[in-house]
Scaffold this motif. Structure first.
Motif, PDB file in Angstrom:
ATOM      1  N   MET A   1       0.835  -1.207   0.000  1.00 16.62           N
ATOM      2  CA  MET A   1       0.000   0.000   0.000  1.00 16.62           C
ATOM      3  C   MET A   1       0.871   1.258   0.000  1.00 16.62           C
ATOM      4  N   THR A   2       0.390   2.286  -0.675  1.00 20.97           N
ATOM      5  CA  THR A   2       1.105   3.559  -0.682  1.00 20.97           C
ATOM      6  C   THR A   2       0.818   4.312   0.610  1.00 20.97           C
ATOM      7  N   ILE A   3       1.539   5.395   0.842  1.00 21.29           N
ATOM      8  CA  ILE A   3       1.299   6.230   2.024  1.00 21.29           C
ATOM      9  C   ILE A   3      -0.139   6.715   2.030  1.00 21.29           C
ATOM     10  N   GLY A   4      -0.578   7.215   0.866  1.00 20.55           N
ATOM     11  CA  GLY A   4      -1.942   7.740   0.778  1.00 20.55           C
ATOM     12  C   GLY A   4      -2.982   6.689   1.086  1.00 20.55           C
ATOM     13  N   GLU A   5      -2.771   5.489   0.554  1.00 22.84           N
ATOM     14  CA  GLU A   5      -3.724   4.400   0.805  1.00 22.84           C
ATOM     15  C   GLU A   5      -3.746   4.022   2.279  1.00 22.84           C
ATOM     16  N   LYS A   6      -2.573   3.995   2.924  1.00 26.35           N
ATOM     17  CA  LYS A   6      -2.504   3.670   4.348  1.00 26.35           C
ATOM     18  C   LYS A   6      -3.232   4.717   5.181  1.00 26.35           C
ATOM     19  N   ILE A   7      -3.020   5.997   4.868  1.00 25.54           N
ATOM     20  CA  ILE A   7      -3.674   7.076   5.614  1.00 25.54           C
ATOM     21  C   ILE A   7      -5.188   6.967   5.456  1.00 25.54           C
ATOM     22  N   ARG A   8      -5.645   6.754   4.230  1.00 28.51           N
ATOM     23  CA  ARG A   8      -7.087   6.667   3.971  1.00 28.51           C
ATOM     24  C   ARG A   8      -7.691   5.471   4.701  1.00 28.51           C
ATOM     25  N   ASP A   9      -7.003   4.329   4.623  1.00 29.82           N
ATOM     26  CA  ASP A   9      -7.506   3.108   5.248  1.00 29.82           C
ATOM     27  C   ASP A   9      -7.662   3.285   6.748  1.00 29.82           C
ATOM     28  N   ILE A  10      -6.643   3.855   7.399  1.00 31.74           N
ATOM     29  CA  ILE A  10      -6.684   4.008   8.855  1.00 31.74           C
ATOM     30  C   ILE A  10      -7.687   5.092   9.247  1.00 31.74           C
ATOM     31  N   ARG A  11      -7.743   6.180   8.464  1.00 33.15           N
ATOM     32  CA  ARG A  11      -8.708   7.263   8.764  1.00 33.15           C
ATOM     33  C   ARG A  11     -10.135   6.728   8.772  1.00 33.15           C
ATOM     34  N   ILE A  12     -10.460   5.913   7.754  1.00 34.74           N
ATOM     35  CA  ILE A  12     -11.818   5.365   7.664  1.00 34.74           C
ATOM     36  C   ILE A  12     -12.088   4.417   8.827  1.00 34.74           C
ATOM     37  N   LYS A  13     -11.086   3.590   9.173  1.00 30.59           N
ATOM     38  CA  LYS A  13     -11.240   2.677  10.313  1.00 30.59           C
ATOM     39  C   LYS A  13     -11.442   3.435  11.624  1.00 30.59           C
ATOM     40  N   ARG A  14     -10.834   4.601  11.733  1.00 31.63           N
ATOM     41  CA  ARG A  14     -10.976   5.410  12.953  1.00 31.63           C
ATOM     42  C   ARG A  14     -12.268   6.242  12.941  1.00 31.63           C
ATOM     43  N   GLY A  15     -12.970   6.220  11.800  1.00 33.24           N
ATOM     44  CA  GLY A  15     -14.212   6.985  11.712  1.00 33.24           C
ATOM     45  C   GLY A  15     -14.003   8.481  11.587  1.00 33.24           C
ATOM     46  N   LEU A  16     -12.868   8.869  11.017  1.00 36.05           N
ATOM     47  CA  LEU A  16     -12.551  10.294  10.871  1.00 36.05           C
ATOM     48  C   LEU A  16     -12.842  10.768   9.445  1.00 36.05           C
ATOM     49  N   THR A  17     -13.299  12.014   9.338  1.00 34.30           N
ATOM     50  CA  THR A  17     -13.429  12.629   8.018  1.00 34.30           C
ATOM     51  C   THR A  17     -12.085  13.246   7.637  1.00 34.30           C
ATOM     52  N   GLN A  18     -11.963  13.633   6.370  1.00 35.37           N
ATOM     53  CA  GLN A  18     -10.741  14.315   5.940  1.00 35.37           C
ATOM     54  C   GLN A  18     -10.571  15.630   6.684  1.00 35.37           C
ATOM     55  N   SER A  19     -11.687  16.277   6.973  1.00 42.31           N
ATOM     56  CA  SER A  19     -11.639  17.531   7.740  1.00 42.31           C
ATOM     57  C   SER A  19     -11.159  17.278   9.162  1.00 42.31           C
ATOM     58  N   ASP A  20     -11.633  16.162   9.769  1.00 48.02           N
ATOM     59  CA  ASP A  20     -11.190  15.811  11.126  1.00 48.02           C
ATOM     60  C   ASP A  20      -9.678  15.589  11.157  1.00 48.02           C
ATOM     61  N   LEU A  21      -9.180  14.868  10.170  1.00 48.30           N
ATOM     62  CA  LEU A  21      -7.756  14.546  10.158  1.00 48.30           C
ATOM     63  C   LEU A  21      -6.902  15.778   9.897  1.00 48.30           C
ATOM     64  N   GLY A  22      -7.337  16.605   8.959  1.00 49.72           N
ATOM     65  CA  GLY A  22      -6.562  17.809   8.647  1.00 49.72           C
ATOM     66  C   GLY A  22      -6.616  18.820   9.767  1.00 49.72           C
ATOM     67  N   GLY A  23      -7.800  18.955  10.383  1.00 49.17           N
ATOM     68  CA  GLY A  23      -7.978  19.885  11.488  1.00 49.17           C
ATOM     69  C   GLY A  23      -7.453  21.272  11.173  1.00 49.17           C
ATOM     70  N   ASP A  24      -6.622  21.815  12.074  1.00 51.43           N
ATOM     71  CA  ASP A  24      -6.025  23.139  11.868  1.00 51.43           C
ATOM     72  C   ASP A  24      -4.653  23.038  11.196  1.00 51.43           C
ATOM     73  N   LEU A  25      -4.342  21.830  10.713  1.00 53.61           N
ATOM     74  CA  LEU A  25      -3.018  21.586  10.155  1.00 53.61           C
ATOM     75  C   LEU A  25      -2.988  21.818   8.648  1.00 53.61           C
ATOM     76  N   VAL A  26      -3.845  21.113   7.933  1.00 47.50           N
ATOM     77  CA  VAL A  26      -3.961  21.273   6.479  1.00 47.50           C
ATOM     78  C   VAL A  26      -5.428  21.177   6.089  1.00 47.50           C
TER      79      VAL A  26
END
Length: 438
Positions: A1-26
């Motif tokens: 898996m690529t970095i992007g795929e790993k991030i997406r996979d774990i984010r979905i498993k954690r129940g986070l949106t892209q906005s949740d993950l980016g927060g005040d960072l990006v």
């Protein structure tokens, strides 16, 4: 898996949106690009994302190591290709293992490869890479990529002596650039530099073919308007910092890149200023071996792409000769030779070959103007006899035209016919229109 795929996979498993993950960072958009492998996170950003996902950063590191190595090789190749070390750039690009098959890094790799092939005269290979990227740009409506493709394609068409094709591609690049200036898809300073480069190419090409482009825009005026806000290095640094501040809240990684550029340029400008001060004080103290300090400053600013600067100097020299301002032409020719000598320490003979030959032709003209036609003819005969195969035929054609003129003035018909035939052969093998400055 690529970095992007790993991030997406774990984010979905954690129940986070892209906005949740980016927060005040990006921004969520940046997370989306990372997950789609269209952008790669910096190491500090990856550490923060790993913390938010509850994962050790080492989980991503195997691919990151490979990615850092690839990015390092690509960045080095970009520099080598940009400054004219095309063979070294190609060696660097061909040493890359497992280049990405999609995304922004893939585009940069293919674009650098196309540019390198073009500089090596391998136009077919350059064209096939550019057409692949053009397809991608149209399919994804990526105006940034299309700008780069049109800009580079213009150089390929020019190398193939297709003047109309070159002007068409460069004109499209300017259209794309105007659109990009109103967006945040590219750093404004990078875009201004690239658009100015294209405008100079358009001016030079259309001015050389006025019959073909009678209604061409005034590209020099457009370039002046575009660069009006960046008259010196301090202004450039200020612009970069301004852009860095504008995006620091939404895209801190990009903000840091811009600030790093500003700091690098500022350090360089300080070095140049220190050199000028040292040189000036040495001159004041009576050291006659020191070059003119302001000429040293000018050299520091023009040594990356000396061809454009010296080409312009040669154009001015030829205008002075045509208008009969011989003393001014001689003084300018001497200055151009001094600059050429100084630049030879950092550039290969091949890089400066065309300018050297152009100045050789001008020197022969000055010799004849001063009444020594025989010596001028001898200079040009040596140049024609020993003309390098790698050089542009333009200067060879001009030398033959001058020999026809000078031999005609002394009535040597056989020599006139010989160099007329040589010119005819050159014009058959070189379809480009060659202006003759006689």
């Amino acid at each position: 898996m690529t970095i992007g795929e790993k991030i997406r996979d774990i984010r979905i498993k954690r129940g986070l949106t892209q906005s949740d993950l980016g927060g005040d960072l990006v921004t969520p958009s940046m997370i989306s690009q990372i997950e789609a492998d269209r952008a790669k996170p910096s190491y500090p950003l990856l550490m923060e994302l790993a913390n938010r996902l509850g994962m050790p950063v080492e989980y991503f590191m195997n691919e990151m190591d490979d990615q850092f190595l690839f990015n390092a090789k690509l960045t080095i190749a970009m520099y080598q290709s940009a400054v004219g070390d095309a063979e070294d750039a190609l060696e660097q690009l061909e040493s890359v293992q497992a280049a990405p098959e999609q995304g922004l890094t893939h585009q940069e790799y293919i674009l650098t490869l196309a540019q390198t092939y073009r500089k090596l005269g391998r136009y077919h290979e350059a064209t096939s890479r550019l057409e692949h990227l053009r397809e991608v740009a149209y399919r994804t409506q990526d105006q940034r990529l299309l700008f780069y493709v049109c800009k580079e394609s213009g150089y390929v068409e020019a190398g193939l002596s297709n003047v109309d094709g070159a002007v068409h591609e460069w004109s499209r690049a300017i259209e794309m650039g105007q659109v990009l200036l109103q967006s945040d898809l590219m750093t404004n300073m990078d875009l201004i530099v690239l658009m100015t480069e294209v405008m100079l190419q358009l001016h030079e090409t259309t001015a050389a073919h006025p019959d073909r482009f009678p209604h061409a825009p005034n590209y020099l005026q457009e370039a002046r308007a575009l660069t009006a806000g960046t008259p010196d290095l301090r202004a450039v640094c200020d612009k970069l910092v301004e852009e860095a501040l504008a995006c620091i809240a939404t895209d801190p990684a990009r903000s840091k890149v811009l600030a790093d550029k500003a700091n690098t340029m500022f350090t360089f400008s300080r070095l140049v200023e220190h050199i000028v001060v040292v040189q000036t004080r040495l001159v004041d103290s009576g050291d006659n071996d020191v070059a003119d300090p302001w000429q040293q400053a000018a050299l520091a600013m023009t040594s990356i792409y000396p061809d454009m600067f010296l080409k312009t100097e040669c154009e001015q020299l030829e205008k002075l000769l045509r208008s009969g301002k011989i003393d001014a032409a001689e003084a300018r020719a001497k200055q151009a030779r001094n600059v050429l000598l100084a630049l030879s320490a950092h550039h290969s003979e091949h890089d400066l070959l065309d300018i050297t030959l152009r100045l050789d032709v001008i020197d022969a003209q000055l010799t004849v103007i001063h009444g020594n036609r025989e010596a001028g003819i001898a200079q040009l005969k040596r140049l024609v006899d020993d003309y390098p195969a790698a050089a542009s035929a333009e200067h060879l054609t001009r030398a033959c035209a001058l020999l026809v003129l000078w031999y005609g003035e002394i009535g040597e018909t056989a020599s006139v016919l010989h160099y007329c035939r040589r010119m005819e052969q050159l014009m058959v093998t070189d379809p480009a229109d060659t202006p003759l400055f006689i």
